[in-house]
Design an enzyme around this catalytic site. Structure first.
Site, PDB file in Angstrom:
ATOM      1  N   SER A 108       8.300   4.096  -0.484  1.00  0.00           N
ATOM      2  CA  SER A 108       7.140   3.403  -1.032  1.00  0.00           C
ATOM      3  C   SER A 108       7.027   3.629  -2.542  1.00  0.00           C
ATOM      4  O   SER A 108       6.752   2.698  -3.308  1.00  0.00           O
ATOM      5  CB  SER A 108       5.872   3.900  -0.332  1.00  0.00           C
ATOM      6  N   ALA A 145       0.867  -1.185   0.000  1.00  0.00           N
ATOM      7  CA  ALA A 145       0.000   0.000   0.000  1.00  0.00           C
ATOM      8  C   ALA A 145       0.900   1.230   0.000  1.00  0.00           C
ATOM      9  O   ALA A 145       1.881   1.289   0.748  1.00  0.00           O
ATOM     10  CB  ALA A 145      -0.924   0.018   1.208  1.00  0.00           C
ATOM     11  N   GLU A 146       0.561   2.207  -0.844  1.00  0.00           N
ATOM     12  CA  GLU A 146       1.502   3.303  -1.098  1.00  0.00           C
ATOM     13  C   GLU A 146       1.685   4.237   0.086  1.00  0.00           C
ATOM     14  O   GLU A 146       2.601   5.040   0.097  1.00  0.00           O
ATOM     15  CB  GLU A 146       1.101   4.081  -2.366  1.00  0.00           C
ATOM     16  N   ASN A 147       0.824   4.141   1.114  1.00  0.00           N
ATOM     17  CA  ASN A 147       1.068   4.958   2.303  1.00  0.00           C
ATOM     18  C   ASN A 147       2.205   4.394   3.147  1.00  0.00           C
ATOM     19  O   ASN A 147       2.562   4.980   4.168  1.00  0.00           O
ATOM     20  CB  ASN A 147      -0.210   5.114   3.129  1.00  0.00           C
TER      21      ASN A 147
END
Lengths: 237, 221
Positions: free
Chosen positions: B91, B49-51
């Protein structure tokens, strides 16, 4: 740079932010990682004409993104409401649901604030570059889209790339988990997001943290933000 | 056989069959998020997940929600062994550096050459690009999961996107509520049909001319 970074109040930590300042403020979209106390202090301080670099322009307070049931988080929407914001640079500036517009979207449509939309990875990398002394870089992200408008396009390995410029700020307002007095910081879970990279790219980096610990209590092998990047740390009461 | 549109879960189930053992996968908002429920047994998929989290597992139980542990859609995650946390810069180095095997995204429009438009409705005049352009440019494979037509019945698979683009030529597979289509150098290939749908009926809801796969079959779940 002072060695001792601990500041006694949120108010004191933001007192010298001038009108027209460029700020980096963390927050992926929910309250995790968002420096809610520093944002509230900046609202009370009242500096105007701010340019804010952040992933969103304030979402959690309107749509409850990433918000634990019953919590009422503060986000940069309060600065928009208080007419302190001139411009926002963000990747996710508005509510995913057009029927629930944020303060920012209303202000934008009324012509009261400016917006620069930046792809999220380009935003992170522009900030990283700003902190690392790299003035600009090429990326394929956004090639062939609106993001290419006004940008130098150059081909590498048979593929179009855009020239993107570094971002820096006067102040970064961030949220950490644990810090020591010389400003070494550890974040918690997914709240690290933009905090760790923004810490490197501002003239003055200010963090609010859950806990201030003795020197030696943080494992030197596991420091997320070394103290060199940190100027002020305030403990959340 | 009755002709029906597949629901969102079935679309997600079909996409999930594309995920291979060991793939690192990023799931976008909407239908893509549902895919994690349907990964075929015996395959282990690593979620990004990009967070800033890798190898996340199930959602948090009610009462266990923690604002410091969410995916990029703001859903609360459970603390599970093997997770890794990192900054947004790292990320997106994973995404932009080609370390993500599959990105599953929703779309407003996809062109016959695989151009993707998914971040802004022109009539709103403002939109959320988020990580979509980085995923479109950086993931090894981009799959679109969406309804075949919009709310007015207009085709979302078009010759040229007239909505603002997210990326050019990035989509390789489209899974909709009536068909599975592959974007190839030889054109937009109809590979699978939903039960009860003929190629002619799917063509009628698709702007570009379809190439019918020689091994065209009913959708395989």
């Amino acid at each position: 740079m002072a060695i001792q970074k601990v500041v006694g109040s949120f108010e004191a930590a933001v007192a010298d932010i001038p009108d027209g300042a460029w700020l980096m403020i963390d927050g992926f979209a929910g309250p995790g990682g968002t420096p809610q106390n520093l944002i509230a202090a900046l609202r009370d301080h009242g500096a105007k004409d701010l340019t804010i670099i952040s992933n969103t322009a304030g979402l959690a307070s309107v749509i409850g993104f990433g918000t634990v049931p019953g919590d009422r988080p503060i986000d940069i929407g309060v600065l928009v409401d208080n007419q302190q914001v001139k411009k926002v640079i963000a990747s996710f500036p508005v509510s995913p649901s057009p029927s629930r517009p944020t303060s920012f979207e209303k202000a934008y449509k009324a012509g009261k604030v400016e917006l620069e939309v930046v792809p999220q990875g380009t935003l992170a990398e522009r900030i990283r570059a700003g902190g690392a002394g790299i003035p600009a870089f090429y990326t394929p992200t956004g090639a062939g889209t609106m993001m290419a408008e006004g940008r130098e396009v150059r081909e590498f390995e048979g593929r179009e790339h855009l020239l993107e410029h570094a971002l820096k700020a006067d102040f970064a307002l961030l949220r950490g988990h644990r810090a020591d007095a010389i400003g070494n910081v550890v974040y918690r879970g997914t709240s690290r997001n933009f905090n760790a990279v923004m810490a490197t790219a501002a003239e003055v980096t200010v963090l609010e943290v859950d806990e201030i610990v003795e020197l030696g209590d943080l494992d030197p092998e596991g420091i997320h933000t070394p103290g060199i990047f940190v100027d002020r740390v305030v403990r959340i009461p | 056989m009755t002709q029906e549109r597949l629901d969102r879960e079935i679309i997600a189930m079909r996409v999930a069959r594309e995920l291979q053992d060991g793939d690192v996968v990023n799931l976008g908002l909407g239908i893509p998020t549902l895919c994690s429920q349907f990964v075929p047994e015996g395959r282990t998929v690593v979620y990004h997940a990009e967070n800033g989290v890798l190898n996340y597992g199930p959602m948090a139980e009610e009462g266990e929600e923690d604002a410091d542990l969410t995916n990029a859609g703001g859903q609360f995650l459970a603390w599970v062994p093997g997770m890794a946390f990192f900054s947004s810069a790292e990320s997106f180095a994973m995404i932009r550096g080609g370390h993500i095997d599959v990105s599953v995204l929703g779309a407003l429009q996809v062109s016959e050459r695989g151009d993707l438009a998914n971040w802004m409705l022109p009539q709103r005049g403002i939109g959320n690009v988020g990580g979509a352009m980085d995923l479109a440019a950086g993931a090894k494979r981009t799959i679109v999961a969406m309804e075949h037509v919009d709310k007015t019945g207009a085709p979302k698979i078009v010759r040229e996107c007239d909505f603002p683009l997210t990326g050019k030529g990035c989509v390789s597979l489209i899974v909709t509520d009536i068909a599975v289509l592959e974007i190839t150098l030889g054109g937009l290939v109809l590979k699978e049909t939903a039960p009860g749908w003929t190629p002619e009926e799917i063509q009628a809801e698709t702007e570009p001319t379809l190439v019918i796969a020689p091994d065209l079959q009913e959708i395989v779940l």
